[in-house]
Design an enzyme around this catalytic site. Structure first.
Site, short mmCIF file in Angstrom:
data_model
loop_
_atom_site.label_atom_id
_atom_site.label_comp_id
_atom_site.label_asym_id
_atom_site.label_seq_id
_atom_site.Cartn_x
_atom_site.Cartn_y
_atom_site.Cartn_z
N LEU B 65 0.82 -1.23 0.00
CA LEU B 65 0.00 0.00 0.00
C LEU B 65 0.85 1.27 0.00
O LEU B 65 0.31 2.38 -0.04
CB LEU B 65 -0.98 0.00 1.19
N ARG B 66 2.17 1.12 0.05
CA ARG B 66 3.14 2.20 -0.22
C ARG B 66 3.20 3.33 0.81
O ARG B 66 4.07 4.17 0.72
CB ARG B 66 2.89 2.82 -1.61
N HIS B 234 3.93 -15.62 -3.48
CA HIS B 234 3.91 -15.58 -4.96
C HIS B 234 4.74 -16.66 -5.65
O HIS B 234 5.72 -16.38 -6.32
CB HIS B 234 4.31 -14.19 -5.47
N ASP B 307 -0.44 -9.57 -4.76
CA ASP B 307 0.86 -8.88 -4.77
C ASP B 307 0.69 -7.48 -5.38
O ASP B 307 1.54 -7.02 -6.14
CB ASP B 307 1.93 -9.68 -5.50
N HIS B 311 2.90 1.48 -8.80
CA HIS B 311 4.03 2.36 -9.10
C HIS B 311 3.51 3.59 -9.81
O HIS B 311 2.61 3.50 -10.65
CB HIS B 311 5.05 1.65 -9.99
#
Lengths: 331, 432
Positions: B65-66, B234, B307, B311
């Site tokens: 979630l940055r 993943h 995942d 960006h």
């Protein structure tokens, strides 16, 4: 009534030349055939035709290059284009400008063509997808170096009179070589048999799926091939552990006169340069009678003239350019 | 708090193995009743789900979630909104932010931001090592007390086998899994995509499948040694699926996830240097993709996780080697899963819902994934046959880096309910 001839602006190659993989055999032959008469221009006292007069070309080199840059520059000047050289160290690129910003700025200056050399695979296509100008790949990372592939094809054709059925072995660091990839596509499309030879650490075994033979020993390549294209082994490969030492590389994989003497037939030796004498190739081979290394360089200018000319929309009959009389051949 | 009655839908609850027409009544943030013809009392809001599927809210145990640090790409609020729009009622946020979520305080920050957003629930995952530097263990106990549900250095592998061993052992005290991003960096370093014919053609340095499988094997061996709970993030290769299958046969406490892009795409998608196909782990070969699908079908792989890796729009607008890894996935996960797994008959819809709700909840020991009476009132009303086109401007995430833009997906969340509150309602958006 005769059919109208296609308009001169019809692009025979498309907008860009990013590699030989996307080209058809016919397109590759067109470039080689177009290069033939351009060879003669370089033999003249006045080495200039007006085919690209008024066109502006930027040579955008993000990696140091002497041979390729000079070859392109001569090709452009002999076609009367206006050229600017941009080296990465002397531009805003070194200040961290992104490739996309560089592209937009070039576009804004309304240039006609960009010749790009870049360390990242795909950089030429990236640029070509974002600007209207023609883009010519002068080497992108480990991907392709199409004009090198073309000049190798032209040199082989000069020597053998054909490409079809020739056996050509690419020797050395195939993994990191853009020259190897362009040669593989060009040779396969024109009907040659292709092998790669080198230490297994430097040979992508997946190339076998393209129909390329993998020969583990240089002696096997010499016994098999009509021509060897000897690739440069960069010092960094040793540092990265792909080969233990340059000395051993020469002993096991070097193209030496002693090895060539055991060949069943005379082999033609190509090298894209710059050479590491005494590593991948011995001096007496490079300077020997079967080396076509200098004719490769001469052909490089003609092939690049052909590519520039064709991408600019030139019809194959360049001898009668519209709007300029000075381009008439001497005879 | 008003009651909410979802009426007339096909209620699929994998936690109880039920699938049939029913009403679901929610009260005070909990499931109050599930059954036929539940009457709506005075003041009860009624949601008509006729012709739709009602399922436990989807749970995504692997998202980025940055926030804090990279809010130009995503915030906890925008990510929680994107999650709700994708039918997710809970997500687990990876700790590779700036600063790294490696303390009680940073775990608390994530939870506070999620509460303020009021959309999907956000469960923080704490880092395994301080600053994700791979050296010193973080304070698992304090982070768990603050609300962390797992630990992971995701984005990076736990390179040191000693550190991984101690993490698995230490985590046992708190009953949390250690989630590892399996990548042998000495094999993978500098790689931009899967090592294979496509990388050879494109002249890009490849990452061999062995780089993942070596670490999967190591982690399984350490799980055996320690008895710790291992979660493998993943999974992308056929070899990894086989290793997990054998570990489960042996009875080890191992769970694994796979992403929609790894069960949908292959490395061919990188042709043309399309940076929207650049991921870590990379897209692999058709045989790998098929093995992932088979692993989802036979239970070797426990859950689907997106995942989700936003960006900023210009970060991917560069040379392939230099572009960052990852794609946004919260809003495309369900539509891809139905298109790729349910439509071709690999999974039934109830099996898919189990992989996206019940089983991820169990893997990380978090509430939800069930419509049992008394459970949190987290559910999704979805239209499993809705065909819709992914459009960048319609995504709720701040970022739109996705290789699926312009594609038609099948199945979409229509209403998402968290704690009995509608947090997303798209019952009138249709472009089928």
């Amino acid at each position: 009534m005769t059919a109208p001839s296609p308009p001169a602006a019809l692009p025979a190659l498309g907008k860009d030349l990013v590699g030989l993989e996307p080209l058809s055999a016919g397109q590759i032959r067109l470039i080689l055939d177009t290069a033939e008469p351009f060879k003669e221009v370089s033999e003249r006292a006045i080495k200039k035709v007006p085919a690209l007069r008024g066109k502006t070309i930027v040579n955008l080199f993000f990696e140091p290059s002497t041979r390729t840059r000079i070859s392109f520059e001569f090709a452009e000047k002999r076609l009367s284009a206006d050229t600017v050289n941009v080296a990465a160290s002397g531009s805003s690129v070194s200040k961290g400008e992104t490739l996309v910003d560089t592209a937009r700025n070039l576009e804004a200056m309304r240039i006609d063509m960009v010749v790009i050399r870049h360390g990242a695979s795909g950089a030429a296509q990236f640029l070509g997808n974002r600007i209207r100008s023609n883009v010519i790949n002068a080497g992108d990372g480990m991907h392709e170096h199409p004009t090198q592939g073309l000049l190798d094809l032209l040199t082989l054709r000069d020597r053998f009179g054909r490409i079809e059925g020739l056996k050509v072995a690419l020797c050395g660091d195939v993994l990191h070589s853009r020259v190897a990839r362009s040669n593989i596509w060009g040779l396969l499309k024109l009907g040659a048999e292709v092998a790669v030879c080198g230490p297994a650490t430097l040979i992508p075994r997946e190339f076998a799926e393209l129909g390329v033979q993998i020969l583990p020993r240089i002696e096997d390549a010499i016994a098999w091939a009509d021509a060897l294209n000897v690739l440069r082994l960069q010092l960094e490969r040793m540092e990265a552990g792909f080969v233990p030492s340059l000395r051993e590389y020469n002993r096991v994989f070097g193209v030496t006169r002693r090895r060539l003497e055991r060949a069943p037939r005379d082999l033609v030796i190509l090298h894209p340069g710059p050479m590491n004498r005494g590593v991948e190739i011995d001096s007496d081979v490079a300077d020997g009678p079967f080396s076509v290394i200098l004719p490769q360089v001469t052909n490089g200018v003609a092939v690049r003239m052909a590519v520039l000319y064709l991408l600019a929309g030139g019809a194959p009959d360049w001898r009668s350019p519209a709007g300029g009389g000075a381009g008439k051949p001497d005879d | 708090m008003t009651d909410l009655l979802v009426r007339g839908g096909r209620v699929i609850d994998p936690s109880r193995g039920t699938d049939g027409l029913a009403d679901v009544l929610m009260r005070d943030g909990r499931i109050e009743a599930v059954g036929r013809n539940i009457p709506a009392g005075p003041g009860t809001s009624v949601l008509d789900a006729a012709g739709k599927v009602v399922a436990p809210g989807l749970i995504d145990i692997h998202v980025h979630l940055r926030e804090p640090g990279f809010e130009q790409a995503e915030t906890i609020a925008s990510g929680a909104m994107a999650a709700a729009a994708g039918g997710f009622t809970a997500v687990c946020a990876m700790p590779n932010t700036d600063p790294v979520t490696d303390s009680q305080a940073t775990v608390g920050f994530v939870l506070r931001q999620a509460t303020r957003a009021g959309k999907a629930r956000v469960y923080p995952i704490g880092a395994v090592s301080m600053g994700q530097r791979g050296e010193q263990l973080t304070e698992f106990g304090e982070m768990v007390e603050a609300g962390a549900v797992a630990v992971s250095d995701d984005g990076k592998p736990v390179a040191s086998s000693h550190l991984m061993r101690t993490a698995l052992e230490y985590a046992k005290t708190f009953g949390i899994p250690v989630a590892d991003h399996c990548e042998d960096l000495s094999l993978a370093r500098g790689g931009a995509m899967h090592e294979g014919l496509v990388s050879a053609r494109l002249g890009l340095k490849g990452i061999p499948s062995a780089a993942e499988e070596i670490m999967v094997a190591r982690d399984i061996i350490l799980a055996d040694l320690t008895g710790g709970r291992l979660h493998l993030c993943h999974m992308s290769t056929r070899g990894s699926v086989e290793l997990i299958r054998r570990a489960k046969e042996k009875g080890l406490r191992v769970t694994a996830e796979a992403t929609p892009h790894h069960f949908t795409l292959t490395h061919d998608r990188c042709l043309g240097y399309d940076t929207s196909a650049k991921m870590s782990p990379p897209l692999r070969e058709a045989a790998d993709r098929d093995a992932i699908r088979a692993g989802l079908r036979d239970g070797t792989i426990d859950c689907i996780a997106s995942d989700h890796a936003p960006h900023h729009y210009d970060a991917k607008e560069r040379e392939f080697d230099d572009a960052p890894n990852g794609i946004v996935g919260l809003e495309t996960a369900l539509g891809l899963a139905i298109r790729e797994l349910v439509e071709p008959g690999i999974l039934t819809l109830p099996e898919l819902i189990a992989l996206m709700s019940t089983r991820p909840a169990r893997a990380f020991g978090i509430p939800g994934g069930t419509l049992a009476v008394g459970a949190p009132a987290d559910l999704v009303v979805l239209d499993p046959s809705c065909r819709w086109v992914v459009r960048a401007e319609e995504l709720h995430s701040i970022s739109t880096n996705s290789p699926f833009l312009g594609e038609t997906l099948v199945g979409r969340a229509q209403v998402t309910v968290v704690a009995g509150q509608v947090v997303y309602d798209c019952s009138d958006c249709s472009d089928s």
